[in-house]
Enzyme design. Structure first.
Site, short mmCIF file in Angstrom:
data_model
loop_
_atom_site.label_atom_id
_atom_site.label_comp_id
_atom_site.label_asym_id
_atom_site.label_seq_id
_atom_site.Cartn_x
_atom_site.Cartn_y
_atom_site.Cartn_z
N SER A 198 0.80 -1.22 0.00
CA SER A 198 0.00 0.00 0.00
C SER A 198 0.83 1.27 0.00
O SER A 198 1.63 1.50 -0.90
CB SER A 198 -0.95 -0.03 1.19
N HIS A 199 0.69 2.05 1.06
CA HIS A 199 1.34 3.37 1.14
C HIS A 199 2.78 3.26 1.64
O HIS A 199 3.46 4.28 1.73
CB HIS A 199 0.55 4.24 2.10
N ASP A 210 -2.18 6.55 -3.46
CA ASP A 210 -1.05 5.87 -2.81
C ASP A 210 -0.47 4.76 -3.70
O ASP A 210 -0.82 4.64 -4.87
CB ASP A 210 -1.47 5.31 -1.46
N ASP A 239 -0.93 1.55 -4.06
CA ASP A 239 -1.81 0.60 -4.76
C ASP A 239 -3.14 1.22 -5.18
O ASP A 239 -4.04 0.50 -5.61
CB ASP A 239 -2.04 -0.64 -3.90
N ASP A 288 -5.63 2.76 -3.54
CA ASP A 288 -6.89 2.74 -2.79
C ASP A 288 -7.07 3.94 -1.87
O ASP A 288 -8.15 4.19 -1.37
CB ASP A 288 -7.08 1.41 -2.03
N ARG A 289 -6.00 4.70 -1.64
CA ARG A 289 -6.15 5.88 -0.78
C ARG A 289 -6.28 7.15 -1.61
O ARG A 289 -5.90 7.18 -2.78
CB ARG A 289 -4.92 6.03 0.12
N LYS A 300 -11.38 0.30 -0.56
CA LYS A 300 -11.42 1.74 -0.72
C LYS A 300 -10.82 2.08 -2.07
O LYS A 300 -10.11 1.26 -2.66
CB LYS A 300 -10.69 2.44 0.41
C1 G16 Z 1 -4.96 -0.39 5.56
C2 G16 Z 1 -6.38 -0.77 5.83
C3 G16 Z 1 -7.14 0.42 6.33
C4 G16 Z 1 -6.47 1.00 7.54
C5 G16 Z 1 -5.04 1.34 7.20
C6 G16 Z 1 -4.23 1.81 8.40
O1 G16 Z 1 -4.90 0.52 4.51
O2 G16 Z 1 -7.01 -1.27 4.69
O3 G16 Z 1 -8.42 0.00 6.63
O4 G16 Z 1 -7.15 2.13 7.97
O5 G16 Z 1 -4.39 0.20 6.70
O6 G16 Z 1 -4.14 0.77 9.29
P1 G16 Z 1 -3.18 0.85 10.55
O7 G16 Z 1 -3.65 2.04 11.33
O8 G16 Z 1 -3.39 -0.45 11.25
O9 G16 Z 1 -1.78 1.07 10.04
P2 G16 Z 1 -3.86 0.33 3.33
O10 G16 Z 1 -4.11 1.49 2.42
O11 G16 Z 1 -2.52 0.36 4.00
O12 G16 Z 1 -4.18 -1.00 2.75
#
Ligand code: G16
Length: 543
Positions: free
Chosen positions: A113-114, A277, A279, A281-282, A376
């Site tokens: 992801s990010h 981000d 991937d 989704d953000r 998302k």
């Molecule tokens: C993932 C989850 C999100 C979550 C985020 C942060 O996002 O899909 O639902 O809000 O991580 O999670 P944490 O606070 O546990 O780091 P992504 O975009 O990283 O897949």
């Protein structure tokens, strides 16, 4: 087909977190590491025989190798078909859409992801179910169980296939359809939003800047914003996906998307700015001199979604993660919509969407989306905002000001303390837990604590219970402090401190959130004893 059954042993630490298994790339590249976890996925879902999967990732370093391994393992485990994005690339929302569109048995998505990418950065893998959404906790628990008792995995012994060539390939007895990663997703967006209205607004002079952060959304944004909506070439910057994201940290927030922020807060800023981000989704939404917090963005979308054709009949209901501000709750109340509060993690929205209880979900962590997919969706949020701007014929700042006047303002900020010693971070929370029972009634910085507890969620659809989902301290006026440890980091522990204060207006709606939240920030420091536990009170990242 030549299948090898390879002897292996369980590898410690293959526990999926908030969103799949995320580790340093080097960890994933260790002998058997990826293979063990992929076999654990197949074992956890009752095997791959006869099944069809979507496979793809955000293109980060090791994505190409991992896709080839997954395809050979899927074939050896009896899968009949895989649908793969060209070059092994798929954004997370596009993968979710393909799973649903093709009615597959699920999909394997490669992304951290990010988190930054590269040989010394992060990699990740997760499984999405046939509804297109991330595997729920019951399934990830089975993955861990399978990984912890792993003794062998199956893999087809054959050559890599050419993932750059569209069309059908064979991996053993399994067919692999390599598809354009963008087309189906872009078509879906056209069914949801009024492309004619957005096109007219762009032709009429609305200037857009979209920062793809050298990550997966580049080609998607170019196709949708520039090719289909007519934004000038160059609207999308950092448009070329790179295995190390060009050294950028592909996290769309004011800290990591600094170039975009500088442009939006500079002279002659575009009318609308956004970033996505790693991937895809953000999302982050910005207007000229106006940063829209993700919680506020969710509320504005809830209030205005009916302006987009896919939501013209109104929303079914809304949901937000517990640490996300209550701004959307106020809109839901005014519109008579159900509003659900779930733990952090998009996977918790899946049941609510499948049951038709909600059509809009969002999180403070720059995630917004609807039931068009089960992830998302960064570009979806961007298009929703463009649709709203086009229909209201107003700028971002005016829309925000009008929203706050109508509903009041939930000042909100998240303070992240990164790279902490895990034992110390855990000790801070367990100490807090021990004192929570005595907190109600306590006065601190002139505010009285009304309640203090640890969030526990009972899924209203299937009754499953998830506890220990964040520590919350609520004051008499509804202001809140929430604390939890991140489940997506790969180094040490990250303590997230979420801060919220509601101001009904009409006065006091235009303050700097850090100033408006100052008493809450100070209370959070005092109540958590963070100076003593982690030796600091200043966060690394403020969003
Ligand atoms: C993932 C989850 C999100 C979550 C985020 C942060 O996002 O899909 O639902 O809000 O991580 O999670 P944490 O606070 O546990 O780091 P992504 O975009 O990283 O897949």
């Amino acid at each position: 087909m030549s299948i090898a059954t390879v002897k292996t042993e369980p590898i410690h630490g293959q526990k999926p977190g908030t969103s799949g298994l995320r580790k340093k790339t080097q960890v994933f590249m260790q002998r058997h590491y990826l293979e063990n976890f992929v076999q654990a996925i197949f074992d956890a879902i009752g095997g791959a025989a006869g099944k069809t999967f979507v496979v793809g990732g955000d293109g980060r370093y090791f994505n190409d190798r991992a896709v080839q391994v997954i395809l050979r393992m899927a074939a050896a485990n009896g899968a009949t078909k895989a649908i793969v994005g060209q070059g092994g690339i798929l954004s997370t929302p596009a993968a979710s859409h393909l799973i649903r569109l093709n009615k597959t048995d699920g999909g394997i998505i490669l992304s951290a992801s990010h988190n930054p990418g590269g040989p010394d950065e992060d990699f990740g893998i997760k499984f999405n179910m046939s509804n297109g959404g991330p595997a729920p906790e019951s399934v990830t628990a089975r993955m861990l169980e399978a990984a912890n008792s792993m003794s062998e995995y199956r893999i087809h012994e054959g050559h890599d296939i050419d993932l750059s060539a569209l069309g059908t390939h064979m991996v053993g007895d399994m067919s692999v359809e390599v598809i354009d990663p963008v087309a189906d997703y872009a078509d879906l967006m056209e069914t949801l939003f009024d492309f004619d209205a957005i096109r007219a607004a762009i032709a009429g002079g609305i200037r857009i800047r979209f920062d793809a952060m050298c990550a997966v959304t580049g080609p998607y944004a170019v196709e949708i914003l520039e090719n289909r909506l007519g934004a000038p070439r160059g609207t999308v910057v950092n448009r070329q996906p790179l295995p190390d994201f060009g050294g950028l940290h592909p996290d769309p927030n004011p800290v990591w998307a600094k170039l975009l922020m500088d442009e939006m807060f500079g002279a002659d800023a575009p009318d609308f700015g956004a970033a996505s981000d790693g991937d895809g989704d953000r999302n982050m939404i910005v207007g000229p001199n106006t940063y829209v917090s993700p919680s506020d963005s969710l509320a504005v979308i809830a209030a205005n979604a009916h302006l987009a054709k896919g939501y013209a009949d109104g929303l079914k209901g809304v949901a937000r993660s517990m640490p996300t501000s209550g701004a959307v709750d106020l809109v839901a109340r005014a519109k008579g919509l159900d509003c659900f509060e779930t733990p952090t993690g998009w996977k918790f929205f899946g049941n609510l969407m499948d049951a038709g209880r909600v059509s809009l979900c969002g999180e403070e962590s720059f995630g917004t989306g609807s039931d068009h997919v089960r992830e998302k969706d960064g570009l979806w949020a961007v298009l929703m905002w463009l649709n709203i701007l086009a229909k209201r014929e107003e700028g971002v700042a005016d829309i925000m000001a009008a929203h706050f006047r109508e509903y009041g303002r939930n000042y909100y900020s998240r303070h992240d303390f990164e790279g902490l010693d895990t034992a110390k971070a855990e000790a801070l929370l367990s100490d807090l837990k021990g004192r929570m029972g005595d907190m109600p009634g306590l006065e601190i910085d002139g505010m009285t604590i009304a309640s203090a507890d640890i969030f526990k969620y009972e899924d209203p659809v299937d009754g499953s219970v998830s506890d220990n989902q964040g520590y919350r301290i609520v004051f008499g006026d509804g202001s809140r402090i929430v604390m939890r440890l991140s489940g997506t980091g790969t180094t040490g522990a990250t303590l997230r401190v979420y801060l919220e204060r509601y101001v009904p207006g009409p006065d006091g709606l235009n303050e700097d959130p850090q100033v408006a939240l100052a008493p809450i920030i100070s209370a959070a420091r005092d109540l958590s004893g963070m100076a003593a536990h982690i030796g600091r009170t200043e966060p690394d990242v403020i969003t």
